[in-house]
Design an enzyme around this catalytic site. Sequence first.
Site, PDB file in Angstrom:
ATOM      1  N   ALA A 150      -1.964 -11.102  -3.529  1.00  0.00           N
ATOM      2  CA  ALA A 150      -1.521 -12.059  -2.737  1.00  0.00           C
ATOM      3  C   ALA A 150      -0.890 -11.384  -1.239  1.00  0.00           C
ATOM      4  CB  ALA A 150      -0.342 -12.755  -3.235  1.00  0.00           C
ATOM      5  N   ALA A 151      -0.849  -9.968  -1.353  1.00  0.00           N
ATOM      6  CA  ALA A 151      -0.120  -9.586   0.017  1.00  0.00           C
ATOM      7  C   ALA A 151      -1.216  -9.353   1.031  1.00  0.00           C
ATOM      8  CB  ALA A 151       0.600  -8.317  -0.456  1.00  0.00           C
ATOM      9  N   PRO A 152      -0.701  -9.594   2.412  1.00  0.00           N
ATOM     10  CA  PRO A 152       0.665  -9.877   2.881  1.00  0.00           C
ATOM     11  C   PRO A 152       1.023 -11.580   2.941  1.00  0.00           C
ATOM     12  CG  PRO A 152      -0.683  -9.754   4.634  1.00  0.00           C
ATOM     13  CD  PRO A 152      -1.619  -9.364   3.472  1.00  0.00           C
ATOM     14  N   GLY A 153       0.207 -12.240   2.220  1.00  0.00           N
ATOM     15  CA  GLY A 153       0.769 -13.615   1.977  1.00  0.00           C
ATOM     16  C   GLY A 153      -0.105 -14.751   2.658  1.00  0.00           C
TER      17      GLY A 153
ATOM     18  N   LYS B 231      -2.973 -16.405   2.154  1.00  0.00           N
ATOM     19  CA  LYS B 231      -3.688 -17.314   1.300  1.00  0.00           C
ATOM     20  C   LYS B 231      -2.606 -17.827   0.357  1.00  0.00           C
ATOM     21  CE  LYS B 231      -7.927 -15.166   1.934  1.00  0.00           C
ATOM     22  NZ  LYS B 231      -7.474 -13.989   2.265  1.00  0.00           N
TER      23      LYS B 231
ATOM     24  N   ARG C 113       2.957  -3.287   0.310  1.00  0.00           N
ATOM     25  CA  ARG C 113       2.215  -4.505   0.855  1.00  0.00           C
ATOM     26  C   ARG C 113       3.191  -5.833   0.189  1.00  0.00           C
ATOM     27  NH1 ARG C 113      -2.885  -4.484   2.996  1.00  0.00           N
ATOM     28  NH2 ARG C 113      -3.177  -6.647   2.280  1.00  0.00           N
TER      29      ARG C 113
ATOM     30  N   ASP D  39      -8.610 -12.863  -4.612  1.00  0.00           N
ATOM     31  CA  ASP D  39      -8.944 -12.316  -3.123  1.00  0.00           C
ATOM     32  C   ASP D  39      -9.051 -10.760  -3.082  1.00  0.00           C
ATOM     33  OD1 ASP D  39      -9.535 -12.600  -0.306  1.00  0.00           O
ATOM     34  OD2 ASP D  39      -7.368 -12.349   0.189  1.00  0.00           O
TER      35      ASP D  39
ATOM     36  N   CYS E 210     -13.570  -9.865   1.910  1.00  0.00           N
ATOM     37  CA  CYS E 210     -13.676  -9.800   3.399  1.00  0.00           C
ATOM     38  C   CYS E 210     -14.846  -8.670   3.644  1.00  0.00           C
ATOM     39  CB  CYS E 210     -12.719  -9.459   4.348  1.00  0.00           C
ATOM     40  SG  CYS E 210     -11.625  -8.287   3.599  1.00  0.00           S
TER      41      CYS E 210
HETATM   42  N1  SAM Z   1      -4.786 -12.264  -0.268  1.00  0.00           N
HETATM   43  C1  SAM Z   1      -3.910 -11.601   0.762  1.00  0.00           C
HETATM   44  C2  SAM Z   1      -3.803 -12.608   1.959  1.00  0.00           C
HETATM   45  O1  SAM Z   1      -4.369 -13.698   2.090  1.00  0.00           O
HETATM   46  O2  SAM Z   1      -3.033 -12.134   2.862  1.00  0.00           O
HETATM   47  C3  SAM Z   1      -5.043 -10.378   1.309  1.00  0.00           C
HETATM   48  C4  SAM Z   1      -5.437  -9.605  -0.056  1.00  0.00           C
HETATM   49  S1  SAM Z   1      -5.970  -8.029   0.490  1.00  0.00           S
HETATM   50  C5  SAM Z   1      -7.756  -8.703   0.836  1.00  0.00           C
HETATM   51  C6  SAM Z   1      -6.228  -7.481  -1.246  1.00  0.00           C
HETATM   52  C7  SAM Z   1      -4.817  -7.054  -1.956  1.00  0.00           C
HETATM   53  O3  SAM Z   1      -5.415  -6.435  -3.291  1.00  0.00           O
HETATM   54  C8  SAM Z   1      -4.148  -6.046  -1.211  1.00  0.00           C
HETATM   55  O4  SAM Z   1      -2.803  -6.648  -0.787  1.00  0.00           O
HETATM   56  C9  SAM Z   1      -3.936  -4.956  -2.407  1.00  0.00           C
HETATM   57  O5  SAM Z   1      -2.725  -4.426  -2.324  1.00  0.00           O
HETATM   58  C10 SAM Z   1      -4.346  -5.808  -3.577  1.00  0.00           C
HETATM   59  N2  SAM Z   1      -4.689  -5.021  -4.809  1.00  0.00           N
HETATM   60  C11 SAM Z   1      -4.881  -3.644  -4.749  1.00  0.00           C
HETATM   61  N3  SAM Z   1      -5.197  -3.265  -6.199  1.00  0.00           N
HETATM   62  C12 SAM Z   1      -5.241  -4.272  -6.841  1.00  0.00           C
HETATM   63  C13 SAM Z   1      -5.064  -4.532  -8.124  1.00  0.00           C
HETATM   64  N4  SAM Z   1      -5.522  -3.440  -9.151  1.00  0.00           N
HETATM   65  N5  SAM Z   1      -5.092  -5.617  -8.660  1.00  0.00           N
HETATM   66  C14 SAM Z   1      -4.785  -6.958  -7.753  1.00  0.00           C
HETATM   67  N6  SAM Z   1      -4.475  -6.600  -6.530  1.00  0.00           N
HETATM   68  C15 SAM Z   1      -4.735  -5.387  -6.127  1.00  0.00           C
END
Ligand code: SAM
Length: 425
Positions: A104-107, A109, A133, A173, A226
């Site tokens: 979800a980070a940084p939030g 979606k 994050r 995501d 992305c």
């Molecule tokens: N959904 C966010 C938004 O809309 O602001 C962007 C998410 S970004 C594309 C991918 C995220 O996957 C990162 O924040 C990262 O910390 C997280 N991530 C990394 N490893 C992960 C794991 N094993 N399981 C879940 N999330 C993970």
Amino acid sequence: MNLPAAFAERMQSRLSAEWAEFVKALGESPRTTIRLHPEKGKGLYADAPGIPWHDRGRLLRERPEFALEPAWHAGAYYVQEASSMSVRVFLPGRRPLRIIDLSAAPGGKSTLLLDEIGLTGGILIANDPDSRRRSALIENLARWAIPAYLITGRDPAWWAEKYPEAFDVVLLDAPCSGEGLWRKTPALAETWRPEEVHFCSRRQRRLLAAAKNLIAPGGRLIYSTCTFAPEENEYNLAAFFSEDPSWSPIRWENHPPEIVEITYAGRGWGYYFYPHRTIGEGFFISAWQKDSSFNPRRRSSSSLRPVKRPPLPLEGPFVFFQQGDSLMMLTEAAYKLLPPGLEKIEAFPVWRHHKPTHAAALLPDLITEELPSYELSEEEFYTYLRRQPLSVPTSEPYVRAVYADFPIGWLYKNRPSIPRSYLPT
Ligand code: SAM
């Protein structure tokens, strides 16, 4: 921009006649788009062009200095690239919904999902295992101030093991190779390697396995990245769904023609956003629904004991509970849908150390007239952002600071309450 050879070869054969336009678009600056808050953003940027797939999306003509804008401080909009706003298209129409956003980070979606849930439409678990994050996630959801969420930092496998089939919507995501972000962050193109695509693809398959397990009968998995790499997109999804008759693909009927629809595994639908065709950055999205009827099992037995309301003029269907030194709040609808057995949760913080939190000042549901508030002048607004003392003629322990009609925080005994982390760096 120097494009890696293996990437260029793949994209050239995929885009053929459009390749030159794609390369040109990668050299241009990204557009600035925002998504308005359903309450706090009403009427803002009314003349800005819209985003075809989200009615509160706006394309700005130039990039403002966001951190100096009262509307940004008030959480009246979220700066979000346009392609990501398409998540909304794949949500089911029924409510209430139990939604988990696994990465979800940084939030961005998560705030969009909260718009859809609102005060009565369900619960969102915003999860991200990366603690750094997650700090941005905590702050962004507090600023958004739709208190129907919990924040967690678990690996999706933990959720899948403890709460199988517990969600109506799972958004993955996924962390990816980020090919779609190169014009925003050109340095990513320099470090891109084919091996990274394979590494990401393997990690995504592990996360997809967990995501699939979390979905209740009748629920949906929304998968996005992305990146343009098919190994991270349609090939991954095909591995999970092509031979599973208990899942059906979701098609985006009448999608805007600039978005490219693909089919995979003989029956899946996927959507590519290319920067030379759309307003947004590079993006892929696809969704599947688990068959069988909607499961109306709804009530959970939360072990979190509600406590008294804080002394704020907060009308509405809210439940309050203590966590550490903070009073947190959830909508009643979200409280009813809390996954059982979660003892310690991070939710919207409303009260701490005998005072309202910074986030509480940004709640759209506080009734302004009943609160002592103080209209800042322009100069005082900048003083407030510098966290310097302001002399306000009041005997109240706290007053709500308002500038240009936007509540932007509290003044505790003439000291701005705005936490350092909410300020421009
Ligand atoms: N959904 C966010 C938004 O809309 O602001 C962007 C998410 S970004 C594309 C991918 C995220 O996957 C990162 O924040 C990262 O910390 C997280 N991530 C990394 N490893 C992960 C794991 N094993 N399981 C879940 N999330 C993970």
